[in-house]
Enzyme design. Structure first.
Site, PDB file in Angstrom:
ATOM      1  N   TRP A 205      -9.032  -8.352  -3.800  1.00 35.81           N
ATOM      2  CA  TRP A 205      -9.318  -7.912  -2.814  1.00 35.81           C
ATOM      3  C   TRP A 205      -8.580  -7.701  -1.683  1.00 35.81           C
ATOM      4  O   TRP A 205      -8.373  -9.427  -1.632  1.00 35.81           O
ATOM      5  CB  TRP A 205     -10.938  -7.793  -2.411  1.00 35.81           C
ATOM      6  CG  TRP A 205     -10.743  -5.948  -2.090  1.00 35.81           C
ATOM      7  CD1 TRP A 205     -11.581  -5.584  -0.670  1.00 35.81           C
ATOM      8  CD2 TRP A 205     -10.821  -4.938  -2.863  1.00 35.81           C
ATOM      9  NE1 TRP A 205     -11.331  -4.590  -1.287  1.00 35.81           N
ATOM     10  CE2 TRP A 205     -11.017  -3.623  -1.524  1.00 35.81           C
ATOM     11  CE3 TRP A 205     -10.963  -3.866  -3.889  1.00 35.81           C
ATOM     12  CZ2 TRP A 205     -11.331  -2.350  -2.043  1.00 35.81           C
ATOM     13  CZ3 TRP A 205     -10.545  -2.660  -4.425  1.00 35.81           C
ATOM     14  CH2 TRP A 205     -10.939  -1.695  -3.014  1.00 35.81           C
ATOM     15  N   ASP A 206      -9.018  -7.953  -0.062  1.00 35.38           N
ATOM     16  CA  ASP A 206      -8.448  -8.437   0.468  1.00 35.38           C
ATOM     17  C   ASP A 206      -9.660 -10.002   0.877  1.00 35.38           C
ATOM     18  O   ASP A 206      -9.374 -10.612   1.996  1.00 35.38           O
ATOM     19  CB  ASP A 206      -8.350  -7.103   1.718  1.00 35.38           C
ATOM     20  CG  ASP A 206      -9.673  -6.548   2.569  1.00 35.38           C
ATOM     21  OD1 ASP A 206     -10.248  -7.125   1.732  1.00 35.38           O
ATOM     22  OD2 ASP A 206      -9.090  -6.327   3.503  1.00 35.38           O
ATOM     23  N   TRP A 207     -10.174  -9.796   0.338  1.00 37.37           N
ATOM     24  CA  TRP A 207     -10.951 -11.217   0.636  1.00 37.37           C
ATOM     25  C   TRP A 207     -11.812 -12.019  -0.712  1.00 37.37           C
ATOM     26  O   TRP A 207     -12.517 -12.740  -0.861  1.00 37.37           O
ATOM     27  CB  TRP A 207     -12.630 -10.677   0.812  1.00 37.37           C
ATOM     28  CG  TRP A 207     -12.675  -9.964   0.379  1.00 37.37           C
ATOM     29  CD1 TRP A 207     -13.084  -8.485   1.701  1.00 37.37           C
ATOM     30  CD2 TRP A 207     -13.721  -9.143  -0.232  1.00 37.37           C
ATOM     31  NE1 TRP A 207     -13.460  -7.146   0.874  1.00 37.37           N
ATOM     32  CE2 TRP A 207     -13.949  -7.744  -0.908  1.00 37.37           C
ATOM     33  CE3 TRP A 207     -13.926 -10.278  -1.921  1.00 37.37           C
ATOM     34  CZ2 TRP A 207     -14.646  -6.607  -1.819  1.00 37.37           C
ATOM     35  CZ3 TRP A 207     -14.102  -8.938  -2.599  1.00 37.37           C
ATOM     36  CH2 TRP A 207     -14.669  -7.770  -2.761  1.00 37.37           C
ATOM     37  N   ASN A 493     -16.071   4.321  -1.353  1.00 32.59           N
ATOM     38  CA  ASN A 493     -15.539   4.065   0.325  1.00 32.59           C
ATOM     39  C   ASN A 493     -14.430   4.111   0.225  1.00 32.59           C
ATOM     40  O   ASN A 493     -13.054   4.368  -0.171  1.00 32.59           O
ATOM     41  CB  ASN A 493     -15.393   2.504  -0.246  1.00 32.59           C
ATOM     42  CG  ASN A 493     -14.719   2.005   1.108  1.00 32.59           C
ATOM     43  OD1 ASN A 493     -15.766   1.552   2.053  1.00 32.59           O
ATOM     44  ND2 ASN A 493     -13.821   0.878   0.894  1.00 32.59           N
ATOM     45  N   GLU A 494     -13.797   5.000   1.802  1.00 35.70           N
ATOM     46  CA  GLU A 494     -13.253   5.499   2.650  1.00 35.70           C
ATOM     47  C   GLU A 494     -11.858   6.136   1.836  1.00 35.70           C
ATOM     48  O   GLU A 494     -11.099   6.357   2.495  1.00 35.70           O
ATOM     49  CB  GLU A 494     -12.357   3.965   2.648  1.00 35.70           C
ATOM     50  CG  GLU A 494     -12.835   3.210   3.160  1.00 35.70           C
ATOM     51  CD  GLU A 494     -12.424   1.299   4.225  1.00 35.70           C
ATOM     52  OE1 GLU A 494     -10.847   0.939   4.058  1.00 35.70           O
ATOM     53  OE2 GLU A 494     -12.738   1.273   4.866  1.00 35.70           O
ATOM     54  N   GLU A 591     -18.393   0.008   8.858  1.00 39.52           N
ATOM     55  CA  GLU A 591     -17.988  -1.012   8.825  1.00 39.52           C
ATOM     56  C   GLU A 591     -17.524  -1.790  10.454  1.00 39.52           C
ATOM     57  O   GLU A 591     -16.631  -1.006  10.701  1.00 39.52           O
ATOM     58  CB  GLU A 591     -16.814  -0.632   8.095  1.00 39.52           C
ATOM     59  CG  GLU A 591     -17.610  -1.194   6.669  1.00 39.52           C
ATOM     60  CD  GLU A 591     -16.606  -0.891   5.655  1.00 39.52           C
ATOM     61  OE1 GLU A 591     -15.280  -1.118   6.364  1.00 39.52           O
ATOM     62  OE2 GLU A 591     -16.178  -0.343   4.155  1.00 39.52           O
TER      63      GLU A 591
END
Ligand code: BMA
Length: 920
Positions: A205-207, A493-494, A591
């Site tokens: 993921w981006d983290w 989510n999104e 968010e």
């Protein structure tokens, strides 16, 4: 008892008592007639060509087993996520053997229960295939009657690489593509995670890293019985407005083998009890009761709004054959509504939560998986995070849809707060010279926004996929619906935004196909199940969404980010975050956030000194968000001079510091803007009723939007959240040349009379240059009130030789009698990078043991005012009562509450103090 003392007490009380699940509101049951044989413990593990053979713990995963047996080192270390990619590309077999006593084996039915397999597996018992799994979020029950032997039953679980499976599924989907194919290269992840029902972030993921785990991540046991077994027991209180009374819907989910009759007694001691006739037929899977509570009950309120009383609901089932089943659950009485209704002078609809008929502003953050290896998540880790959320005055967390449905203890901890117990401190192994005292156990508490586990992707809708999702959703709703802390279900989510704003280059002609799939999955299946299983909570199809407006537009709105409706996610990294006019004045900010780097002590566990440079391979490897490191420095540079020490390690430490300063300041400004917008309607926008910043926690030691580092250490943002989420807050803002001060109150009825106290300080002196006091104003309950306004030019003129660059404005609210009722706050009139007169403060310190429960007083001395004063004790776990603060007096004291025994000497040796002027 002060904050730090309490935190230490809580930590140890939780250790001493909580792990025993003394207060857990999970179901506690006891059933005669069902023999349960646990198959947890040591199993054998083998890779596909038998070159790797080892023993492995169940519950567990392959990576954990390899690490514990010394086959690999820490997977989080430096570049190991890439080095260990082979583990997830191989297939693995878990094997165990067990015996079953003859008298047990001879019972009518035997079921093998897998509470969680990660993910694609084929399971065999004594050489016979008994089942397959394809979804880590489901429990699987396989009937094994007649397959068991007395001794040496061999149970094998063959687990296929999730990466290979996802790729095969995607290849087989030939009619049209289901994007995205692969994550962006910066994430160094695997492809097609949307084809497998597994934590979506496990492919990167981006983290977070890519660790597509394999394993038996939850328990395994046998259930062997003659008559029936209970799979789950749920209790959902419902308010009957027609009769102004409460009913509890009690349900049993069953596996009935033999027709049975009996009695069920339901009771809430001191409140009510009721007896029901029971008649069950073979094959019956569900039995419902309506338990009418005709008495008045105490309501459960969110943290900060009242008490959280929990009642014990007991069930005693007595069958005519003599078998009995007893179970107990904590229940709480509260209603929750999501209000979407017209607002005067604002187009669109409101979006807020009403609990027990009262509007509640949700303050909190987003929760991501606590570890890439879920079997390594401990109750302690969850407790520390939830306590940190609560200490920061949060009352809500969103369990984000790219991770996992959390373990039971997470929801149980969120259900309750503030239980009085009388304990001897000796039990806590702390101070043998103190007598018994009363302590409030500060159990964490928050309201949960629960996503279903779908994120940032489109999903297939083939029959087998829908079928496994249906089972997952049914099981998860039944598992979680008895928890009062869960206040909303949300489909994904999104994913509405992904279609609406075309993340995946879908042509106009193709779009209806994807919208149809979207509606099929989230509306016709997931929503349908949730509404059938739980009518007591709102269901949202996506986040962000326009809610009922999205529904009107066919479930995919033209602009799901429309601030006039529903919730929004908003990120902007290059725009100056000090410019609050750029933020969307949304109804609900679910968010928003900015990245920062975690502390050197956290990073040093997975790096070597040559990595400690912002331009090192390690620094770019760990950054999974495109341009993330650049964005942080660019945003920081707008207001601060970047660190320029000639010592590379010092420069690295200082750069970490400056990213945390930037993150804390940006999120503060944005959050204060949203809290202030609670009662404002400006140009038709406002009425903001929730702020959940992105993100609370970290999955590993890397840069991210989190406010708490992997391991539990607080970043500067988390300390600041304690203030910007305080129940009564004063905030300053510059608008068209005026300095405005607002007072925001969460309270429902209490009106506070306040005065704003404003002081200006020159950067080079400890004496206030001037001060102002507003008239007494009454601040709105549940709203924001303007309490002070003055043109900045007039303010500066009245303040002798102050200029925007040489002075800073500090303020707080006090009662008319002078008692402080909001935290200290401040506002810069120009960027600190242009501050005139800001000097090296030369901070020195002393540390003293406060003499009670690992509490230490750090006294700081400085020769000039200092800004963003940051105390870091490296690896000593604990929290300060304040950190990252403005120091406007020559000396000042801060308390450190350690979470383990330590000494003043250890703290002294590890304490680093940094202020803004020290880094350049
Ligand atoms: C949102 C989240 C996550 C992501 C975060 C930061 O989109 O839902 O997917 O990690 O932003 O980019």
């Amino acid at each position: 008892m002060n904050h730090a003392v309490l935190s230490f007490a809580c930590f140890y009380l939780l250790e001493a008592l909580f792990l025993d699940s003394v207060f857990a509101s999970e179901v506690k049951s006891h059933s005669l007639g069902v023999d349960t044989i646990s198959l947890n413990g040591k199993w054998q593990l083998l890779n596909s060509n038998s070159s790797v053979s080892l023993s492995a713990e169940v519950p567990g995963c392959v990576h954990t087993a390899l690490q514990r047996q010394g086959f690999i080192s820490d997977p989080y270390y430096r570049f190991n996520d890439l080095a260990y990619r082979w583990i997830s590309l191989d297939n693995w077999t878990y094997t165990t053997s067990f015996s079953v006593p003859t008298h047990v084996r001879e019972k009518e039915k035997a079921v093998l229960v897998f509470e969680g397999v990660d993910t694609i597996s084929t399971i065999s018992l004594n050489g016979v295939t008994i089942g397959k799994t394809d979804n880590m979020f489901r429990r699987y029950d396989f009937e094994v009657t007649g397959l068991l032997k007395d001794k040496e039953n061999i149970l094998q679980v063959w687990i296929m690489s999730a990466v290979t499976y996802a790729s095969q599924k995607s290849n087989a989907h030939t009619e049209y593509r289901v994007p995205p194919d692969c994550p962006p290269p910066v994430q160094k992840g695997e492809c097609h995670v949307n084809f497998i029902r597994k934590a979506q972030s496990s492919f990167s993921w981006d983290w977070g890293p890519s660790f597509p785990t394999l394993g038996i991540w939850k328990g395994v046991h046998l259930e062997i019985f003659n008559t029936l077994r209970v799979l789950s027991f749920t209790t959902v209180p419902k308010y009957d407005s027609a009769h102004s009374s409460w009913n509890v819907d009690v349900e049993l989910f069953l596996d009935v083998v033999v027709a049975s009759k009996g009695l069920v007694l339901l009771s809430i001691p001191l409140l009510h009890s009721e007896e029901f006739q029971l008649s069950l037929t073979p094959g019956q899977s569900r039995k419902s009761f309506v338990f009418q509570v005709n008495q008045s009950v105490s309501l459960w309120w969110p943290f900060g709004h009242g008490e959280q009383p929990l009642y014990d609901l007991k069930m005693d089932m007595n069958l005519e054959g003599g078998e009995t089943f007893n179970a107990q659950r904590k229940v709480a009485f509260r209603t929750v509504e999501l209000i979407q209704e017209p607002i005067p002078s604002s187009p669109g609809l409101s979006f807020y939560f009403r609990i027990n008929g009262k509007p509640i502003f949700l303050k909190g953050s987003n929760w991501i998986p606590v570890h890439a290896f879920q079997d390594q998540v401990t109750t302690d880790m969850i407790t520390i995070l939830l306590q940190s959320a609560q200490k920061a005055n949060m009352n809500a967390l969103r369990v984000w849809g790219g991770g996992v449905y959390e373990q039971g203890i997470f929801y149980s901890l969120c259900d309750m707060y503030g239980i009085m117990v009388s304990l001897s401190l000796e039990i806590l192994h702390l101070r043998h010279d103190l007598n018994a005292i009363d302590l409030v156990i500060c159990l964490p508490l928050c309201q949960i926004w629960q996503d279903f586990m779908f994120a940032c992707a489109l999903y297939p809708t083939e029959k087998d996929f829908i079928q496994t999702v249906r089972e997952e959703v049914t099981q998860q709703v039944r598992r979680l619906k008895s928890h009062p802390s869960v206040v909303i279900w949300s489909g994904n989510n999104e994913n509405e935004a992904a279609i609406a704003t075309d993340w995946f280059n879908i042509t106009v002609a193709e779009r209806p196909l994807y919208v149809k799939d979207y509606v099929k999955l989230y509306v016709e299946n997931i929503r349908d199940i949730v509404l059938q299983e739980d009518s007591t909570r709102p269901f949202l199809v996506s986040s962000p969404t326009n809610g009922v407006e999205s529904e009107k537009e066919g479930w995919v709105a033209q602009d799901p980010y429309d601030p006039h409706y529903g919730d929004t996610h908003y990120y902007s990294y290059y725009k100056d975050c000090w410019d609050w006019t750029a933020f969307p004045r949304t109804r609900f900010a679910s968010e928003y956030g900015f990245q920062s780097w975690p502390s050197l002590s956290t990073l040093s566990k997975v790096s070597v000194s040559s990595d400690w440079d912002f331009s090192s391979n390690f620094s770019s490897h760990r950054q999974h968000h495109e341009d993330g490191n650049q964005q942080m420095l660019k945003q920081a540079e707008l207001h601060y001079i970047l660190p320029n020490s000639t010592d590379p390690v010092q420069k690295y430490r200082d750069t970490i510091y400056i990213t945390q300063v930037m993150q804390a300041q940006c999120v503060k400004i944005q959050t204060e803007f949203y809290r202030r917008s609670r009662s404002d309607i400006v140009e038709g926008k406002g009425h903001t009723m929730g702020t959940l910043y992105w993100q609370l926690n970290d999955i590993w030691q890397g840069p991210s939007w989190s406010s708490v580092e992997f391991g539990g250490k607080w970043k500067m943002l988390h300390y600041w959240a304690t203030d910007f989420y305080s129940p009564i807050l004063s905030m300053g803002v510059e608008d068209k040349g005026d300095l405005l001060m607002y007072a925001v109150s969460d309270s429902h009825s209490e009106q506070h009379n306040v005065k704003a106290k404003v002081e200006l300080y020159n950067w080079s002196s400890f004496d206030a240059v001037c001060s102002f006091e507003s008239n007494v104003a009454t601040i709105k309950a549940g709203g924001s009130t303007l309490v002070f306004q003055k043109p900045i030019s007039a303010l500066l003129t009245q303040c002798g030789n102050c200029t925007r660059r040489s002075c800073i404005v500090t303020f707080h609210l006090s009662s008319p009698e002078g008692q402080m009722i909001s935290p200290h706050n401040h506002i810069f009139l120009s960027s600190p990078r242009h501050a005139e007169g800001l000097q090296q403060p030369n901070i020195t310190f002393t540390v003293k043991d406060a003499g009670i429960m690992q509490n230490f007083v750090v006294t700081l001395y400085c020769s000039f005012p200092a800004v963003y004063v940051w105390l870091d004790v490296d690896d000593i776990p604990g929290d300060f009562n304040v950190n990252g603060f403005l120091m406007l007096s020559k000396n000042s004291s801060v308390t450190f509450g350690a979470w383990r025994p330590t000494t003043a000497e250890e703290i002294t040796a590890n304490l680093h103090i940094t202020s803004l002027r020290d880094v350049y």
